[in-house]
Design an enzyme around this catalytic site. Structure first.
Site, PDB file in Angstrom:
ATOM      1  N   HIS A  83       0.878  -1.170   0.000  1.00 43.18           N
ATOM      2  CA  HIS A  83       0.000   0.000   0.000  1.00 43.18           C
ATOM      3  C   HIS A  83       0.916   1.221   0.000  1.00 43.18           C
ATOM      4  O   HIS A  83       1.858   1.286   0.782  1.00 43.18           O
ATOM      5  CB  HIS A  83      -0.871  -0.022   1.259  1.00 43.18           C
ATOM      6  CG  HIS A  83      -2.019   0.931   1.211  1.00 43.18           C
ATOM      7  ND1 HIS A  83      -1.852   2.296   1.152  1.00 43.18           N
ATOM      8  CD2 HIS A  83      -3.352   0.717   1.194  1.00 43.18           C
ATOM      9  CE1 HIS A  83      -3.044   2.872   1.116  1.00 43.18           C
ATOM     10  NE2 HIS A  83      -3.971   1.936   1.127  1.00 43.18           N
ATOM     11  N   ARG A 109      -5.756   9.360  -1.690  1.00 38.40           N
ATOM     12  CA  ARG A 109      -5.277   9.548  -3.062  1.00 38.40           C
ATOM     13  C   ARG A 109      -6.470   9.645  -4.007  1.00 38.40           C
ATOM     14  O   ARG A 109      -6.473  10.417  -4.946  1.00 38.40           O
ATOM     15  CB  ARG A 109      -4.359   8.408  -3.482  1.00 38.40           C
ATOM     16  CG  ARG A 109      -2.990   8.486  -2.848  1.00 38.40           C
ATOM     17  CD  ARG A 109      -2.070   7.402  -3.389  1.00 38.40           C
ATOM     18  NE  ARG A 109      -2.522   6.074  -3.053  1.00 38.40           N
ATOM     19  CZ  ARG A 109      -2.857   5.139  -3.920  1.00 38.40           C
ATOM     20  NH1 ARG A 109      -2.767   5.366  -5.215  1.00 38.40           N
ATOM     21  NH2 ARG A 109      -3.278   3.962  -3.520  1.00 38.40           N
TER      22      ARG A 109
END
Ligand code: FAD
Length: 575
Positions: free
Chosen positions: A236, A258
């Site tokens: 991640h 994001r």
């Protein structure tokens, strides 16, 4: 040795284990169902840690075909397409079940429809969520429902070996340690579900809960079962980097940051993702993690050696409102997510690989089923954020119902192989002795973390993978000669369990390393700097690691494009 008998034994109490228990009871209420779990029911595992949410195609403008294509393209065409199809279709049933039958409250739009947010790598905003703490909502409601039913709970019971029948033809039960007393317990069962949730905690930076140490995969290997796609370890991009002295380092800052438009910056404050991918920060996890690793290698890092995430251009108020949990988590570590910058590092998050399983979650071993993060095939070379909890709840439910049908149809208990029980007990006792040195383990763990991070991590090559083979051999040798606990003192002896954790992790690390060495191309989460050409999707093949009598071996399986071929799409056929 203490012995218990049950019809259905479920190992693990995450989304997969809890759903399996509910569906087993729904399918055959009179069966005796037992959940054995290393932690406490409702309080452990990664489903509880789910932040971002749950992918499901429920919006009228979306479709299961679109969800399927995103999943397959994200997985670089390595997915088992029938399993991926089951994921996207049954997810629609599960989300309704979670809301309407189990009582989960997900966030809603002003018009009353379920709110769905953006996650990277998806062509439609389809992630259902409860703020940024979705897993707590799901697991709390699931656990309440399990408590309300007649399900036997063996909490703080650690499974250490799958025990077969004397002829080896079927599962007979599972050997466990009751962690509260240190006692060995044999639970005999007519069907067993492996749902211990994988967990790549062999890497220096990692996100999963502390109870996860790949025990299920290690047990499956020792039982001779094939594990597929083991080289596919997902990092991640945004693990919190808060220094060495805190367990918060490595924990994840969710993908929605994001997705919402957050920027990644190097140590000098410059945005770098647009140089790597047209989608910039919204590219898939593999691409973003690799770009970050490259930037870190160039040395343009933050004070703690990572990079920054910045959200303030979206408006601090909005960030505080939409990402309350994340803002508080960062504040606990001295960072201002809403108005400043937070140091981050790619962190090992999820293993796409795992036990091979069939549509009804059955494995090669008769009576043994598998679901959730212990399994491989659904996600291919890369998992989309939001498809993890969908995977565990979809297949956990399927497994529960299938086990109940199998048992109700007359599956019998088998006599457990006594020699296998003795051998497994002996193996677990190896580090017990009169002169324990519990302080020896941290240094061994550090070596494992470094080996996997540097040589079997985000960017791999042949030299590093060979180095890792030697390092893992040495780590295992050293593990086998340390004495960490006294026989008289096994009550909650966490050092002993730490040793057992490391044993599982080393065994599974070897499988990851072997598959990574065998795959001489780059595909999804697996990137080889010495073979950086992308794998040809038209001839997509997956690795399969199996532990035979001569040690572990890797073979290849060819992906069957049962629904769509590379270069084609189901979207033209969408309803
Ligand atoms: C921080 C974080 C955030 C995430 N966010 C998302 C997200 O937003 N969306 C998404 O889709 N996915 C997300 N994921 C991934 C998701 O959590 C997992 O894919 C999924 O929940 C796994 O479910 P599971 O039931 O297979 O395993 P888990 O929920 O991890 O449960 C495993 C269970 O097995 C038990 N266990 C382990 N070893 C043993 C043993 N030896 N004996 C007995 N019991 C054992 C554990 O105690 C635990 O109860 C996230 C993961 C993490 C770590």
């Amino acid at each position: 040795m203490k012995r218990l008998r049950t019809d259905i034994l479920i190992l693990g109490a995450g989304g997969a284990g809890l759903f399996a228990a509910l569906h087993a009871k729904q399918t055959a209420p009179d069966l005796d169902v037992t959940i054995a779990v290393k932690g406490q029911l409702g309080k452990c595992g990664c489903t509880r840690m789910v932040q971002g949410g749950y992918n499901v195609a429920i919006a009228p403008e979306d479709s299961i075909e679109r969800h399927f294509m995103d999943t397959i393209e994200g997985g670089q065409w390595l997915n088992d397409q029938d399993l991926a199809w089951t994921l996207v279709t049954v997810a629609r049933e599960r989300i309704r079940e979670l809301e309407n039958e189990l009582g989960c409250f997900f966030d809603r739009n002003p018009d009353g429809t379920i709110h769905q947010k953006a996650f990277a790598g998806q062509t439609f905003d389809r992630t259902v969520h409860k703020g940024d703490l979705t897993g707590i909502e799901i697991v709390n409601r699931l656990a309440e429902q399990v408590w309300a039913r007649d399900v036997r709970r063996l909490e703080e019971h650690r499974a250490i070996e799958l025990i077969k029948s004397r002829d080896g033809a079927q599962i007979a039960g599972v050997l466990m340690i009751d962690m509260r007393s240190g006692e060995f317990v044999l639970v005999e069962a007519r069907a067993v579900l492996l749902a211990t949730g994988g967990g790549p905690t062999m890497y220096r930076y990692h996100t999963p809960s502390g109870d996860k140490s790949c025990d299920g995969m290690a047990m499956a290997l020792r039982a001779g079962l094939p594990l597929r796609d083991m080289e596919m370890v997902q990092f991640h991009p945004t693990g919190l980097l808060a220094g060495e002295d805190t367990r918060m380092t490595g924990t994840v800052l969710e993908e929605g940051l994001r997705g919402a438009g957050g920027y990644l910056l190097d140590g000098a404050g410059e945005r770098f993702m647009p140089r790597y991918d047209a989608r910039a920060e919204r590219a898939t996890r593999d691409i973003v993690s690799r770009a970050m690793f490259e930037e870190m290698r160039r040395g343009r890092t933050t004070p703690l050696g990572g990079l920054y995430i910045e959200m303030k251009h979206l408006g601090p108020e909005r960030v505080r409102r939409d990402f309350k949990g994340m803002v508080e988590r960062c504040a606990d570590c001295g960072f201002d997510l809403a108005g400043g910058r937070v140091e981050v590092v790619p962190t090992a998050h999820y293993m796409m690989g795992g036990v091979e399983f069939k549509a009804d979650c059955a494995t090669e071993l008769v009576g043994l089923y598998a679901a959730g993060e212990d399994t491989g095939g659904v996600h291919g070379a890369n998992r989309l954020g939001g498809n993890g909890v969908a995977n565990s709840t979809v297949f956990g439910g399927i497994a529960g119902a299938a086990m109940a049908r199998w048992v109700a149809a007359g599956a019998a208990w088998a006599e457990a192989d006594a020699a296998a029980i003795d051998a497994a007990t002996e193996r677990a006792r190896v580090p017990l002795g009169a002169r324990p040195d519990p302080g020896a383990l941290p240094a061994i763990r550090e070596r494992l973390w470094d080996t996997m991070w540097h040589d079997v991590g985000i960017i791999r090559d042949g030299d590093g993978l060979s180095r890792a083979a030697d390092a893992l051999d040495a780590i295992e040798r050293d593990l086998d000669v340390v004495t960490v606990a006294n026989e008289q003192d096994l009550t909650f002896n966490l050092t002993w369990h730490d040793w057992l954790n490391l044993k599982s992790l080393v065994q599974v690390s070897r499988a990851v390393r072997m598959a990574a060495a065998e795959r001489q191309n780059s595909c999804g989460a697996h990137y080889r700097s010495d073979y950086d050409a992308a794998a040809d999707p038209l001839v997509a093949s997956y690795t399969r690691v199996r532990l035979g009598s001569d040690g572990p071996d890797v073979t290849w399986g060819r992906v069957a494009f049962s629904r769509v071929k590379p270069g084609e799409s189901l979207l033209g056929q969408a309803a």
